[in-house]
Design a protein around this motif. Structure first.
Motif, PDB file in Angstrom:
ATOM      1  N   GLY A 199      14.535  -4.426   1.990  1.00  0.00           N
ATOM      2  CA  GLY A 199      14.656  -4.517   3.440  1.00  0.00           C
ATOM      3  C   GLY A 199      13.518  -3.873   4.205  1.00  0.00           C
ATOM      4  O   GLY A 199      13.613  -3.694   5.420  1.00  0.00           O
ATOM      5  N   ILE A 200      12.422  -3.547   3.528  1.00  0.00           N
ATOM      6  CA  ILE A 200      11.269  -2.925   4.189  1.00  0.00           C
ATOM      7  C   ILE A 200      10.243  -4.020   4.470  1.00  0.00           C
ATOM      8  O   ILE A 200       9.528  -4.459   3.569  1.00  0.00           O
ATOM      9  N   ARG A 201      10.198  -4.465   5.714  1.00  0.00           N
ATOM     10  CA  ARG A 201       9.345  -5.602   6.058  1.00  0.00           C
ATOM     11  C   ARG A 201       8.237  -5.260   7.048  1.00  0.00           C
ATOM     12  O   ARG A 201       7.254  -5.970   7.121  1.00  0.00           O
ATOM     13  N   SER A 202       8.403  -4.198   7.801  1.00  0.00           N
ATOM     14  CA  SER A 202       7.375  -3.793   8.756  1.00  0.00           C
ATOM     15  C   SER A 202       6.804  -2.436   8.353  1.00  0.00           C
ATOM     16  O   SER A 202       7.390  -1.711   7.526  1.00  0.00           O
ATOM     17  N   ILE A 203       5.673  -2.095   8.944  1.00  0.00           N
ATOM     18  CA  ILE A 203       5.092  -0.778   8.672  1.00  0.00           C
ATOM     19  C   ILE A 203       6.030   0.314   9.181  1.00  0.00           C
ATOM     20  O   ILE A 203       6.159   1.381   8.567  1.00  0.00           O
ATOM     21  N   GLY A 204       6.726   0.042  10.276  1.00  0.00           N
ATOM     22  CA  GLY A 204       7.710   1.000  10.778  1.00  0.00           C
ATOM     23  C   GLY A 204       8.856   1.208   9.805  1.00  0.00           C
ATOM     24  O   GLY A 204       9.340   2.334   9.627  1.00  0.00           O
ATOM     25  N   ASP A 205       9.305   0.119   9.181  1.00  0.00           N
ATOM     26  CA  ASP A 205      10.355   0.248   8.159  1.00  0.00           C
ATOM     27  C   ASP A 205       9.888   1.177   7.045  1.00  0.00           C
ATOM     28  O   ASP A 205      10.651   2.022   6.563  1.00  0.00           O
ATOM     29  N   LEU A 206       8.638   1.003   6.629  1.00  0.00           N
ATOM     30  CA  LEU A 206       8.080   1.840   5.567  1.00  0.00           C
ATOM     31  C   LEU A 206       7.991   3.293   6.015  1.00  0.00           C
ATOM     32  O   LEU A 206       8.349   4.214   5.264  1.00  0.00           O
ATOM     33  N   ALA A 207       7.537   3.512   7.238  1.00  0.00           N
ATOM     34  CA  ALA A 207       7.382   4.871   7.759  1.00  0.00           C
ATOM     35  C   ALA A 207       8.716   5.606   7.831  1.00  0.00           C
ATOM     36  O   ALA A 207       8.770   6.829   7.646  1.00  0.00           O
ATOM     37  N   ALA A 213      13.572   7.072  -2.145  1.00  0.00           N
ATOM     38  CA  ALA A 213      13.695   5.654  -2.497  1.00  0.00           C
ATOM     39  C   ALA A 213      12.330   5.045  -2.779  1.00  0.00           C
ATOM     40  O   ALA A 213      12.167   4.267  -3.725  1.00  0.00           O
ATOM     41  N   LEU A 214      11.331   5.398  -1.971  1.00  0.00           N
ATOM     42  CA  LEU A 214       9.995   4.859  -2.174  1.00  0.00           C
ATOM     43  C   LEU A 214       9.392   5.325  -3.498  1.00  0.00           C
ATOM     44  O   LEU A 214       8.734   4.561  -4.198  1.00  0.00           O
ATOM     45  N   GLN A 215       9.636   6.574  -3.818  1.00  0.00           N
ATOM     46  CA  GLN A 215       9.122   7.083  -5.090  1.00  0.00           C
ATOM     47  C   GLN A 215       9.814   6.399  -6.261  1.00  0.00           C
ATOM     48  O   GLN A 215       9.184   6.106  -7.282  1.00  0.00           O
ATOM     49  N   HIS A 216      11.091   6.121  -6.095  1.00  0.00           N
ATOM     50  CA  HIS A 216      11.826   5.416  -7.143  1.00  0.00           C
ATOM     51  C   HIS A 216      11.276   4.000  -7.325  1.00  0.00           C
ATOM     52  O   HIS A 216      11.134   3.510  -8.451  1.00  0.00           O
ATOM     53  N   MET A 217      10.932   3.351  -6.212  1.00  0.00           N
ATOM     54  CA  MET A 217      10.426   1.974  -6.254  1.00  0.00           C
ATOM     55  C   MET A 217       9.008   1.889  -6.782  1.00  0.00           C
ATOM     56  O   MET A 217       8.685   1.039  -7.614  1.00  0.00           O
ATOM     57  N   LEU A 218       8.152   2.785  -6.276  1.00  0.00           N
ATOM     58  CA  LEU A 218       6.707   2.609  -6.476  1.00  0.00           C
ATOM     59  C   LEU A 218       6.014   3.810  -7.098  1.00  0.00           C
ATOM     60  O   LEU A 218       4.790   3.795  -7.256  1.00  0.00           O
ATOM     61  N   GLY A 219       6.762   4.849  -7.441  1.00  0.00           N
ATOM     62  CA  GLY A 219       6.141   6.035  -8.023  1.00  0.00           C
ATOM     63  C   GLY A 219       5.293   6.764  -6.998  1.00  0.00           C
ATOM     64  O   GLY A 219       5.588   6.770  -5.795  1.00  0.00           O
ATOM     65  N   LYS A 224       2.252   7.793  -1.225  1.00  0.00           N
ATOM     66  CA  LYS A 224       0.993   7.571  -0.512  1.00  0.00           C
ATOM     67  C   LYS A 224       1.187   6.579   0.628  1.00  0.00           C
ATOM     68  O   LYS A 224       0.723   6.806   1.759  1.00  0.00           O
ATOM     69  N   LEU A 225       1.905   5.486   0.364  1.00  0.00           N
ATOM     70  CA  LEU A 225       2.101   4.476   1.402  1.00  0.00           C
ATOM     71  C   LEU A 225       2.929   5.021   2.558  1.00  0.00           C
ATOM     72  O   LEU A 225       2.698   4.671   3.721  1.00  0.00           O
TER      73      LEU A 225
END
Length: 247
Positions: A199-207, A213-219, A224-225
């Motif tokens: 469900g992360i589609r915009s840069i704001g969603d990522l921020a 969760a991000l570390q689990h997904m992408l290490g 960094k992102l």
């Protein structure tokens, strides 16, 4: 984030095609594509002018497909020696303002102008560079002034061609966060697809996503992102003599 930093990212517009049109003025105002193996139907488009782009021509497209989309397309072979020449000349212009000039490919550069107040404000420096490149080289650049490398790179794509964008600490959430997450540097197609599944589609969603969760997904790349999206990265602009180590 360091509010005192001022980073420029300069992007030479439709670079290969622009050099070709500058060298041969008869090409101006026409759809132009720089193509490999122009005698071979299996050659591909390496670069295209704005008119060719508007007709649907894309970088990497096979030549005959490009011709079908744009029947009036003028295909020219690449002149790499000329592109290298004008890249070097552009870098010489940038180095008049700072020695912190980091190339990103042949047509893009970051400049750290934090300590360049003698030449004016960052926006004045950007305008001076834009006009000087046009006057001395006959080419155009789009420049973004920001407070870090990531947003400077992103912003130089916002207004093209021949334009200046300003992304500040106080407005980046309004200007950057609504954009597709794929616009962020280092978010490729695979990462964009993986983020979309969560469900992360915009840069704001990522921020605003969970760091866990991000570390689990992408290490480590997920962390960094997250910093990139929040404007809290501290990536340095390297000195103009820096040579990236061979991997």
């Amino acid at each position: 984030m360091d509010p005192s930093r001022r980073i420029l990212h300069s992007d030479m517009n439709s670079y290969y095609a622009s050099v070709e049109m500058m060298l041969d003025p008869s090409l101006k105002g026409k759809p132009v594509a720089v193509c490999g193996s122009t005698e071979d139907r299996h050659g591909i488009v390496l670069a295209k002018s704005d008119l060719a782009k508007k007709a649907g021509v894309r970088t990497g497209m096979v030549n005959f497909e490009a011709r079908n989309l744009c029947p009036g397309l003028i295909m020219v072979p690449p002149q790499c020696d000329q592109y290298l020449k004008y890249t070097k000349l552009a870098h010489q212009i940038y180095s008049r303002y700072t020695d912190l000039v980091e190339a990103f490919g042949m047509d893009e550069c970051w400049l750290d102008v934090t300590g360049s107040a003698i030449y004016g404000t960052p926006l004045e420096i950007a305008e001076s560079i834009r006009q000087t490149v046009k006057d001395e080289l006959g080419l155009t650049v789009s420049i973004c002034v920001s407070f870090n490398k990531i947003f400077a790179k992103l912003g130089s794509d916002m207004k093209k061609p021949d334009a200046i964008t300003d992304i500040r600490e106080e407005n980046f959430r309004d200007r950057v966060w609504p954009l597709d997450v794929g616009e962020l540097l280092y978010v490729g197609a695979a990462t964009r697809a993986k983020l979309a599944r969560y469900g992360i589609r915009s840069i704001g969603d990522l921020a605003n996503a969970s760091l866990e969760a991000l570390q689990h997904m992408l290490g480590i790349n997920g962390l960094k992102l997250w910093h990139y999206a929040n404007g809290t990265d501290h990536l340095r602009v390297m000195h103009q003599d820096f040579i990236s180590p061979i991997k």
